[in-house]
Enzyme design. Structure first.
Site, PDB file in Angstrom:
ATOM      1  N   GLY A 163      14.942  42.199 -91.118  1.00  0.00           N
ATOM      2  CA  GLY A 163      13.828  41.296 -91.419  1.00  0.00           C
ATOM      3  C   GLY A 163      13.891  40.558 -92.736  1.00  0.00           C
ATOM      4  O   GLY A 163      13.451  39.421 -92.834  1.00  0.00           O
ATOM      5  N   GLU A 185      11.442  43.930 -98.986  1.00  0.00           N
ATOM      6  CA  GLU A 185      11.024  44.067 -97.582  1.00  0.00           C
ATOM      7  C   GLU A 185      10.383  42.768 -97.093  1.00  0.00           C
ATOM      8  O   GLU A 185       9.809  42.008 -97.883  1.00  0.00           O
ATOM      9  CB  GLU A 185       9.987  45.195 -97.467  1.00  0.00           C
ATOM     10  CG  GLU A 185      10.534  46.513 -96.946  1.00  0.00           C
ATOM     11  CD  GLU A 185      10.885  46.470 -95.460  1.00  0.00           C
ATOM     12  OE1 GLU A 185      11.149  45.388 -94.899  1.00  0.00           O
ATOM     13  OE2 GLU A 185      10.898  47.549 -94.849  1.00  0.00           O
ATOM     14  N   ASP A 196       3.978  47.801 -93.066  1.00  0.00           N
ATOM     15  CA  ASP A 196       2.967  48.021 -92.038  1.00  0.00           C
ATOM     16  C   ASP A 196       2.373  49.415 -92.274  1.00  0.00           C
ATOM     17  O   ASP A 196       1.482  49.585 -93.095  1.00  0.00           O
ATOM     18  CB  ASP A 196       3.673  47.863 -90.693  1.00  0.00           C
ATOM     19  CG  ASP A 196       2.781  47.966 -89.487  1.00  0.00           C
ATOM     20  OD1 ASP A 196       2.242  46.936 -89.067  1.00  0.00           O
ATOM     21  OD2 ASP A 196       2.640  49.074 -88.949  1.00  0.00           O
ATOM     22  N   LYS A 256       0.092  44.909 -94.753  1.00  0.00           N
ATOM     23  CA  LYS A 256      -1.152  45.025 -93.967  1.00  0.00           C
ATOM     24  C   LYS A 256      -1.965  46.159 -94.582  1.00  0.00           C
ATOM     25  O   LYS A 256      -1.864  47.310 -94.151  1.00  0.00           O
ATOM     26  CB  LYS A 256      -0.811  45.357 -92.501  1.00  0.00           C
ATOM     27  CG  LYS A 256       0.048  44.299 -91.794  1.00  0.00           C
ATOM     28  CD  LYS A 256       0.394  44.737 -90.367  1.00  0.00           C
ATOM     29  CE  LYS A 256       1.341  43.795 -89.672  1.00  0.00           C
ATOM     30  NZ  LYS A 256       1.862  44.316 -88.381  1.00  0.00           N
ATOM     31  N   VAL A 266       2.888  39.723 -86.585  1.00  0.00           N
ATOM     32  CA  VAL A 266       3.339  38.399 -87.028  1.00  0.00           C
ATOM     33  C   VAL A 266       4.846  38.240 -86.823  1.00  0.00           C
ATOM     34  O   VAL A 266       5.586  39.229 -86.801  1.00  0.00           O
ATOM     35  CB  VAL A 266       2.967  38.147 -88.509  1.00  0.00           C
ATOM     36  CG1 VAL A 266       1.470  38.000 -88.675  1.00  0.00           C
ATOM     37  CG2 VAL A 266       3.516  39.248 -89.418  1.00  0.00           C
ATOM     38  N   ASP A 299      10.631  39.557 -86.469  1.00  0.00           N
ATOM     39  CA  ASP A 299      10.955  39.367 -85.055  1.00  0.00           C
ATOM     40  C   ASP A 299       9.928  39.946 -84.108  1.00  0.00           C
ATOM     41  O   ASP A 299       9.135  40.824 -84.460  1.00  0.00           O
ATOM     42  CB  ASP A 299      12.287  40.048 -84.745  1.00  0.00           C
ATOM     43  CG  ASP A 299      12.160  41.569 -84.759  1.00  0.00           C
ATOM     44  OD1 ASP A 299      11.708  42.120 -85.791  1.00  0.00           O
ATOM     45  OD2 ASP A 299      12.473  42.220 -83.740  1.00  0.00           O
ATOM     46  N   ARG A 348      12.955  35.207 -85.312  1.00  0.00           N
ATOM     47  CA  ARG A 348      13.218  35.360 -86.747  1.00  0.00           C
ATOM     48  C   ARG A 348      13.505  34.024 -87.418  1.00  0.00           C
ATOM     49  O   ARG A 348      13.302  33.866 -88.617  1.00  0.00           O
ATOM     50  CB  ARG A 348      14.447  36.251 -86.985  1.00  0.00           C
ATOM     51  CG  ARG A 348      14.287  37.698 -86.570  1.00  0.00           C
ATOM     52  CD  ARG A 348      15.461  38.504 -87.092  1.00  0.00           C
ATOM     53  NE  ARG A 348      15.597  39.808 -86.447  1.00  0.00           N
ATOM     54  CZ  ARG A 348      14.961  40.908 -86.828  1.00  0.00           C
ATOM     55  NH1 ARG A 348      14.105  40.877 -87.831  1.00  0.00           N
ATOM     56  NH2 ARG A 348      15.174  42.045 -86.193  1.00  0.00           N
TER      57      ARG A 348
HETATM   58  P1  IMP Z   1       6.422  50.376 -91.382  1.00  0.00           P
HETATM   59  O1  IMP Z   1       7.522  51.375 -91.472  1.00  0.00           O
HETATM   60  O2  IMP Z   1       5.366  50.753 -90.384  1.00  0.00           O
HETATM   61  O3  IMP Z   1       5.823  50.004 -92.731  1.00  0.00           O
HETATM   62  O4  IMP Z   1       7.026  49.070 -90.738  1.00  0.00           O
HETATM   63  C1  IMP Z   1       7.912  48.307 -91.417  1.00  0.00           C
HETATM   64  C2  IMP Z   1       8.838  47.550 -90.479  1.00  0.00           C
HETATM   65  O5  IMP Z   1       8.272  47.324 -89.188  1.00  0.00           O
HETATM   66  C3  IMP Z   1       9.073  46.181 -91.049  1.00  0.00           C
HETATM   67  O6  IMP Z   1      10.177  46.172 -91.911  1.00  0.00           O
HETATM   68  C4  IMP Z   1       9.282  45.339 -89.815  1.00  0.00           C
HETATM   69  O7  IMP Z   1      10.638  45.398 -89.418  1.00  0.00           O
HETATM   70  C5  IMP Z   1       8.459  45.988 -88.748  1.00  0.00           C
HETATM   71  N1  IMP Z   1       7.135  45.341 -88.617  1.00  0.00           N
HETATM   72  C6  IMP Z   1       5.938  45.829 -88.976  1.00  0.00           C
HETATM   73  N2  IMP Z   1       4.934  44.991 -88.716  1.00  0.00           N
HETATM   74  C7  IMP Z   1       5.522  43.897 -88.157  1.00  0.00           C
HETATM   75  C8  IMP Z   1       5.000  42.634 -87.666  1.00  0.00           C
HETATM   76  O8  IMP Z   1       3.792  42.316 -87.702  1.00  0.00           O
HETATM   77  N3  IMP Z   1       5.938  41.767 -87.170  1.00  0.00           N
HETATM   78  C9  IMP Z   1       7.268  42.048 -87.119  1.00  0.00           C
HETATM   79  N4  IMP Z   1       7.786  43.206 -87.586  1.00  0.00           N
HETATM   80  C10 IMP Z   1       6.927  44.121 -88.099  1.00  0.00           C
HETATM   81 MG    MG Z   2      11.984  45.286 -91.426  1.00  0.00          MG
END
Ligand code: IMP
Ligand code: MG
Length: 178
Positions: free
Chosen positions: A45, A99, A103, A131, A153, A159, A165
């Site tokens: 990403g 990053e 999320d 978020k 998003v 993606d 992307r």
């Molecule tokens: P986390 O581990 O839950 O914080 O998620 C982080 C990873 O999930 C990010 O680096 C993204 O690759 C993916 N991700 C989380 N939310 C989104 C989104 O809204 N769109 C696309 N990818 C997301």
């Molecule tokens: Mg990512």
């Protein structure tokens, strides 16, 4: 707007992204003005954020990438897997993790623990998006581009199932995504 069969609503424009990244790069350039930090982008990403952020840097710096995976389509799987490690030696270096989005916070927490194990001189964190309503972290993020609602998003590196992307700005992806 309907692109490639996806229902997309513009959320953050090209200009807004670029001016925010320049502000962040200026702040980092000031913070590390007598150092040579190493940026570590989180694949896939963050490749576009890395490319744009680094071009706004005004001090000497290096870069590398790490690849992890936690997402399947629009949901976190709850576990983070390391798919490609860094190649650089970060011992005693100022390391800045970049990053695209935070999320749940699971991925960045995993990376913090992993990279701390390599004894950097310092470790800091940049994310284009967060978020805050769903993120749970026990450490601060040094530079945040934009806080967004807990919606899915795409674009600008982000993606849906490896697609979208390449879109130049950030869109909310709507509809039935499963
Ligand atoms: P986390 O581990 O839950 O914080 O998620 C982080 C990873 O999930 C990010 O680096 C993204 O690759 C993916 N991700 C989380 N939310 C989104 C989104 O809204 N769109 C696309 N990818 C997301
Ligand atoms: Mg990512």
């Amino acid at each position: 707007m309907n692109t490639y069969g996806f229902n997309l609503t513009p959320m953050i424009s090209k200009d807004k992204i670029q001016s925010r990244l320049k502000e962040i790069a200026d702040a980092i350039s000031e913070e590390y003005k007598d150092e040579v930090p190493i940026f570590i982008g989180v694949l896939n990403g963050s490749f576009i954020v890395m490319a744009d952020l680094l071009r706004y840097m005004t001090i000497d710096c290096e870069m590398d990438f790490i690849k992890v995976s936690s997402y399947a389509k629009t949901e976190s799987t709850g576990t983070v897997r390391l798919l490609k490690d860094i190649s650089a030696d970060i011992t005693n270096r100022h390391v800045i993790i970049v990053e695209d989005i935070i999320d749940s916070g699971l991925t960045i927490s995993f990376l913090k623990e992993r990279l701390e194990g390599a004894s950097p001189k310092s470790l800091s964190f940049v994310t284009l998006l967060i978020k805050p309503d769903i993120t749970s972290l026990d450490f601060p993020i040094d530079h945040i581009g934009f806080e967004i609602p807990p919606e899915f998003v795409v674009g600008y590196g982000l993606d849906y199932d490896q697609k979208l992307r390449h879109l130049p700005e950030i869109y909310r992806l709507e509809g039935n995504l499963k």
